[in-house]
Design a protein around this motif. Structure first.
Motif, PDB file in Angstrom:
ATOM      1  N   ASN A  11       0.822  -1.204   0.000  1.00 43.01           N
ATOM      2  CA  ASN A  11       0.000   0.000   0.000  1.00 43.01           C
ATOM      3  C   ASN A  11       0.855   1.251   0.000  1.00 43.01           C
ATOM      4  O   ASN A  11       1.888   1.309   0.671  1.00 43.01           O
ATOM      5  CB  ASN A  11      -0.919   0.014   1.229  1.00 43.01           C
ATOM      6  CG  ASN A  11      -1.923  -1.113   1.200  1.00 43.01           C
ATOM      7  OD1 ASN A  11      -2.583  -1.333   0.189  1.00 43.01           O
ATOM      8  ND2 ASN A  11      -2.025  -1.841   2.286  1.00 43.01           N
ATOM      9  N   VAL A  34       1.101   3.592  -5.474  1.00 43.00           N
ATOM     10  CA  VAL A  34       0.477   2.376  -5.990  1.00 43.00           C
ATOM     11  C   VAL A  34       0.035   1.496  -4.829  1.00 43.00           C
ATOM     12  O   VAL A  34       0.791   1.261  -3.888  1.00 43.00           O
ATOM     13  CB  VAL A  34       1.460   1.587  -6.894  1.00 43.00           C
ATOM     14  CG1 VAL A  34       0.800   0.316  -7.416  1.00 43.00           C
ATOM     15  CG2 VAL A  34       1.962   2.449  -8.045  1.00 43.00           C
ATOM     16  N   ASP A  35      -1.213   1.019  -4.925  1.00 46.28           N
ATOM     17  CA  ASP A  35      -1.741  -0.024  -4.047  1.00 46.28           C
ATOM     18  C   ASP A  35      -1.897  -1.268  -4.910  1.00 46.28           C
ATOM     19  O   ASP A  35      -2.454  -1.197  -6.015  1.00 46.28           O
ATOM     20  CB  ASP A  35      -3.102   0.361  -3.461  1.00 46.28           C
ATOM     21  CG  ASP A  35      -3.015   1.535  -2.508  1.00 46.28           C
ATOM     22  OD1 ASP A  35      -1.958   1.733  -1.883  1.00 46.28           O
ATOM     23  OD2 ASP A  35      -4.014   2.260  -2.382  1.00 46.28           O
ATOM     24  N   GLU A  75      -3.410   3.816 -17.059  1.00 45.00           N
ATOM     25  CA  GLU A  75      -4.079   2.568 -17.417  1.00 45.00           C
ATOM     26  C   GLU A  75      -3.109   1.551 -17.992  1.00 45.00           C
ATOM     27  O   GLU A  75      -3.203   0.359 -17.688  1.00 45.00           O
ATOM     28  CB  GLU A  75      -5.212   2.825 -18.425  1.00 45.00           C
ATOM     29  CG  GLU A  75      -6.417   3.506 -17.828  1.00 45.00           C
ATOM     30  CD  GLU A  75      -6.325   5.021 -17.762  1.00 45.00           C
ATOM     31  OE1 GLU A  75      -7.367   5.652 -17.509  1.00 45.00           O
ATOM     32  OE2 GLU A  75      -5.225   5.589 -17.943  1.00 45.00           O
ATOM     33  N   ALA A  78      -1.177   0.058 -15.127  1.00 40.83           N
ATOM     34  CA  ALA A  78      -2.030  -0.823 -14.324  1.00 40.83           C
ATOM     35  C   ALA A  78      -2.283  -2.147 -15.043  1.00 40.83           C
ATOM     36  O   ALA A  78      -2.228  -3.216 -14.423  1.00 40.83           O
ATOM     37  CB  ALA A  78      -3.350  -0.124 -13.999  1.00 40.83           C
ATOM     38  N   VAL A  96      -5.865  -6.604  -7.435  1.00 37.59           N
ATOM     39  CA  VAL A  96      -6.297  -5.209  -7.507  1.00 37.59           C
ATOM     40  C   VAL A  96      -5.061  -4.323  -7.632  1.00 37.59           C
ATOM     41  O   VAL A  96      -4.109  -4.459  -6.861  1.00 37.59           O
ATOM     42  CB  VAL A  96      -7.114  -4.789  -6.262  1.00 37.59           C
ATOM     43  CG1 VAL A  96      -7.548  -3.332  -6.375  1.00 37.59           C
ATOM     44  CG2 VAL A  96      -8.315  -5.700  -6.075  1.00 37.59           C
ATOM     45  N   VAL A  97      -5.104  -3.421  -8.602  1.00 38.40           N
ATOM     46  CA  VAL A  97      -4.033  -2.448  -8.814  1.00 38.40           C
ATOM     47  C   VAL A  97      -4.670  -1.066  -8.855  1.00 38.40           C
ATOM     48  O   VAL A  97      -5.589  -0.828  -9.644  1.00 38.40           O
ATOM     49  CB  VAL A  97      -3.288  -2.689 -10.147  1.00 38.40           C
ATOM     50  CG1 VAL A  97      -2.190  -1.652 -10.336  1.00 38.40           C
ATOM     51  CG2 VAL A  97      -2.740  -4.088 -10.224  1.00 38.40           C
ATOM     52  N   ALA A  98      -4.201  -0.163  -8.007  1.00 38.40           N
ATOM     53  CA  ALA A  98      -4.664   1.228  -8.021  1.00 38.40           C
ATOM     54  C   ALA A  98      -3.436   2.123  -8.082  1.00 38.40           C
ATOM     55  O   ALA A  98      -2.510   1.973  -7.280  1.00 38.40           O
ATOM     56  CB  ALA A  98      -5.490   1.539  -6.782  1.00 38.40           C
ATOM     57  N   ARG A 100      -2.297   6.107  -8.117  1.00 38.74           N
ATOM     58  CA  ARG A 100      -2.745   7.470  -7.826  1.00 38.74           C
ATOM     59  C   ARG A 100      -1.667   8.463  -8.234  1.00 38.74           C
ATOM     60  O   ARG A 100      -0.496   8.316  -7.860  1.00 38.74           O
ATOM     61  CB  ARG A 100      -3.048   7.605  -6.337  1.00 38.74           C
ATOM     62  CG  ARG A 100      -3.544   8.977  -5.944  1.00 38.74           C
ATOM     63  CD  ARG A 100      -4.089   9.003  -4.526  1.00 38.74           C
ATOM     64  NE  ARG A 100      -3.238   8.386  -3.538  1.00 38.74           N
ATOM     65  CZ  ARG A 100      -2.388   9.053  -2.757  1.00 38.74           C
ATOM     66  NH1 ARG A 100      -2.255  10.356  -2.862  1.00 38.74           N
ATOM     67  NH2 ARG A 100      -1.672   8.398  -1.867  1.00 38.74           N
ATOM     68  N   CYS A 114      -6.810   8.818  -9.910  1.00 34.96           N
ATOM     69  CA  CYS A 114      -6.558   7.423  -9.600  1.00 34.96           C
ATOM     70  C   CYS A 114      -7.202   6.537 -10.656  1.00 34.96           C
ATOM     71  O   CYS A 114      -8.311   6.801 -11.105  1.00 34.96           O
ATOM     72  CB  CYS A 114      -7.115   7.072  -8.226  1.00 34.96           C
ATOM     73  SG  CYS A 114      -6.698   5.392  -7.683  1.00 34.96           S
ATOM     74  N   THR A 116      -7.984   2.407 -11.094  1.00 33.46           N
ATOM     75  CA  THR A 116      -8.018   1.133 -10.393  1.00 33.46           C
ATOM     76  C   THR A 116      -8.519   0.052 -11.343  1.00 33.46           C
ATOM     77  O   THR A 116      -9.527   0.241 -12.018  1.00 33.46           O
ATOM     78  CB  THR A 116      -8.940   1.184  -9.171  1.00 33.46           C
ATOM     79  OG1 THR A 116      -8.494   2.223  -8.299  1.00 33.46           O
ATOM     80  CG2 THR A 116      -8.950  -0.144  -8.417  1.00 33.46           C
ATOM     81  N   THR A 118      -9.405  -4.183 -11.298  1.00 34.10           N
ATOM     82  CA  THR A 118      -9.629  -5.345 -10.454  1.00 34.10           C
ATOM     83  C   THR A 118      -9.861  -6.559 -11.345  1.00 34.10           C
ATOM     84  O   THR A 118     -10.692  -6.498 -12.260  1.00 34.10           O
ATOM     85  CB  THR A 118     -10.844  -5.148  -9.533  1.00 34.10           C
ATOM     86  OG1 THR A 118     -10.626  -3.976  -8.753  1.00 34.10           O
ATOM     87  CG2 THR A 118     -11.050  -6.347  -8.625  1.00 34.10           C
TER      88      THR A 118
END
Length: 122
Positions: A11, A34-35, A75, A78, A96-98, A100, A114, A116, A118
């Motif tokens: 996170n 990045v999460d 994008e 991600a 899951v990739v987010a 920001r 952001c 995201t 999934t």
């Protein structure tokens, strides 16, 4: 009878990367966070072995490889993270990739963008 799912996540991983739609953004770079999480069936709660989980250092290295590349859109970064994780961890049931971006070129402070993605394995 239920099942136990495990999630390994990174996170708020900070990067300074050449990602941005405008050429000057790619030239100067931007700050990103990045999460990234991978969920999979929990194997064995009694074994203290790395083989029963994911090595989060590998996850971090994947992020580093992707985030250092020059590109226009979040994008595309991600998708690359998601696809590599799907290939590397075929047992994953959810990824899951987010990503920001902290300073989009809108001219206003405290705006973050952001993206995201999934993935759910069928």
């Amino acid at each position: 009878m239920g099942s136990i799912m495990q999630e390994v996540a990174l996170n708020e991983v900070r990067f300074f990367s050449p990602i941005g739609y405008y050429p000057e953004e790619r030239l100067l770079g931007n700050e990103f966070f990045v999460d990234f999480s991978v969920s999979f069936p929990f194997k064995n709660d009694r074994a203290d072995e790395l083989s029963n989980t994911l090595n989060y250092e590998e996850l971090y290295n994947l992020l580093c490889r992707v985030m250092k590349r020059d590109r226009k859109l979040l994008e595309s970064a991600a998708v690359e993270i998601l696809e590599e994780a799907k290939d590397s961890y075929p047992f994953a049931v959810k990824i899951v990739v987010a990503i920001r971006k902290t300073t989009p070129p809108f001219g206003a402070d405290h705006i973050h963008t952001c993206v995201t993605l999934t993935y759910h394995r069928p």
